[in-house]
Design an enzyme around this catalytic site. Structure first.
Site, PDB file in Angstrom:
ATOM      1  N   ASN A   1       0.729  -1.181  -0.505  1.00 37.03           N
ATOM      2  CA  ASN A   1       0.190   0.013   0.260  1.00 37.03           C
ATOM      3  C   ASN A   1       0.380   1.120   0.485  1.00 37.03           C
ATOM      4  O   ASN A   1       1.932   1.396   0.494  1.00 37.03           O
ATOM      5  CB  ASN A   1      -0.779  -0.375   1.067  1.00 37.03           C
ATOM      6  CG  ASN A   1      -0.482  -0.629   2.315  1.00 37.03           C
ATOM      7  OD1 ASN A   1       0.805  -0.676   2.821  1.00 37.03           O
ATOM      8  ND2 ASN A   1      -1.338   0.245   3.517  1.00 37.03           N
TER       9      ASN A   1
ATOM     10  N   CYS B   1     -10.668  -5.455   0.280  1.00 37.42           N
ATOM     11  CA  CYS B   1     -11.413  -3.904   0.369  1.00 37.42           C
ATOM     12  C   CYS B   1     -12.523  -4.059  -0.653  1.00 37.42           C
ATOM     13  O   CYS B   1     -12.135  -4.894  -2.075  1.00 37.42           O
ATOM     14  CB  CYS B   1     -11.086  -2.691   0.745  1.00 37.42           C
ATOM     15  SG  CYS B   1     -10.703  -2.130  -1.138  1.00 37.42           S
TER      16      CYS B   1
ATOM     17  N   GLU C   1       0.412   5.027   0.386  1.00 30.69           N
ATOM     18  CA  GLU C   1      -1.242   6.152   0.877  1.00 30.69           C
ATOM     19  C   GLU C   1       0.232   7.853   0.725  1.00 30.69           C
ATOM     20  O   GLU C   1       0.833   7.605  -0.195  1.00 30.69           O
ATOM     21  CB  GLU C   1      -0.562   5.907   2.672  1.00 30.69           C
ATOM     22  CG  GLU C   1      -1.139   4.565   2.593  1.00 30.69           C
ATOM     23  CD  GLU C   1      -2.036   4.449   4.328  1.00 30.69           C
ATOM     24  OE1 GLU C   1      -1.234   5.470   5.474  1.00 30.69           O
ATOM     25  OE2 GLU C   1      -2.598   3.628   5.021  1.00 30.69           O
TER      26      GLU C   1
ATOM     27  N   CYS D   1      -3.712   0.789  -3.105  1.00 26.77           N
ATOM     28  CA  CYS D   1      -3.605  -0.740  -1.810  1.00 26.77           C
ATOM     29  C   CYS D   1      -3.052  -1.502  -2.538  1.00 26.77           C
ATOM     30  O   CYS D   1      -2.676  -1.576  -3.691  1.00 26.77           O
ATOM     31  CB  CYS D   1      -5.355  -1.238  -1.949  1.00 26.77           C
ATOM     32  SG  CYS D   1      -6.310  -0.715  -0.714  1.00 26.77           S
TER      33      CYS D   1
ATOM     34  N   GLU E   1      -2.843  -4.632  -2.981  1.00 24.26           N
ATOM     35  CA  GLU E   1      -3.423  -6.162  -3.920  1.00 24.26           C
ATOM     36  C   GLU E   1      -3.081  -4.489  -5.456  1.00 24.26           C
ATOM     37  O   GLU E   1      -3.115  -5.677  -6.839  1.00 24.26           O
ATOM     38  CB  GLU E   1      -5.138  -6.043  -4.251  1.00 24.26           C
ATOM     39  CG  GLU E   1      -5.065  -7.161  -2.390  1.00 24.26           C
ATOM     40  CD  GLU E   1      -5.137  -5.801  -1.042  1.00 24.26           C
ATOM     41  OE1 GLU E   1      -5.099  -5.014  -0.786  1.00 24.26           O
ATOM     42  OE2 GLU E   1      -6.409  -6.549  -0.472  1.00 24.26           O
TER      43      GLU E   1
ATOM     44  N   CYS F   1     -10.744  -2.955  -4.166  1.00 23.66           N
ATOM     45  CA  CYS F   1      -9.598  -4.287  -4.840  1.00 23.66           C
ATOM     46  C   CYS F   1     -10.495  -5.117  -5.063  1.00 23.66           C
ATOM     47  O   CYS F   1      -9.781  -6.146  -5.558  1.00 23.66           O
ATOM     48  CB  CYS F   1      -8.783  -4.966  -3.713  1.00 23.66           C
ATOM     49  SG  CYS F   1      -7.516  -3.531  -3.193  1.00 23.66           S
TER      50      CYS F   1
END
Ligand code: THU
Length: 134
Positions: free
Chosen positions: A46, A90, A48, A57, A59, A93
């Site tokens: 990830n 999530c 940010e 993310c 993934e 994803c």
């Protein structure tokens, strides 16, 4: 045809990526690795952003790397996080996985302690929107 998935290699790749996660806001580093139908493994972490909503993310980044490196279809997805229970992908994803995986594609998530959850892409996102509707 059942393909033998080298899960330990996938989780090793996810761990290396997780170590590079850029997660100063959530302090929740995640690593992911995907394997394509050609057998190549692509990892992501990830990343940010101070504008929180721009965060990407693990993934998502693993899938983007697979595509950049020529991958077309995913045959396995591995996710590694520091949560006490295995962290499921999530919703965003799940939609990204659905684009490049089949409903039976295995998705596994592990904790640092080795607890594992097993899903299929179809279980994670049933009735998914896809290119067949366009
Ligand atoms: N995150 C992932 O990278 N993958 C998941 O499956 C769940 C959440 C990230 C997004 C954000 O950087 C942090 O974890 C906390 O939500």
């Amino acid at each position: 045809m059942s393909l033998e998935i080298p899960w330990d290699r996938l989780f090793d790749a996810a761990a290396s990526a997780q170590a590079r996660a850029y997660a100063p806001y959530s302090r929740f580093p995640v690593g992911a690795a995907v394997m394509t139908d050609e057998g190549s493994i692509h990892a992501g972490c990830n990343v940010e952003n101070a504008s929180y909503g721009l965060s990407a993310c693990a993934e998502q980044n693993a899938i983007v790397r697979a595509v950049v490196e020529g991958g077309k279809r995913l045959v396995a997805v591995a996710i590694l996080a520091n949560s006490s229970a295995p962290c499921p992908p999530c919703g965003r994803c799940r939609q990204m996985i659905a684009e490049f995986a089949g409903p039976d594609t295995p998705v596994r998530s592990r904790t640092q302690g080795g607890e594992e959850a097993r899903y299929t892409a179809g279980e994670l996102l049933p009735h998914s929107f896809g290119r067949e509707f366009l």
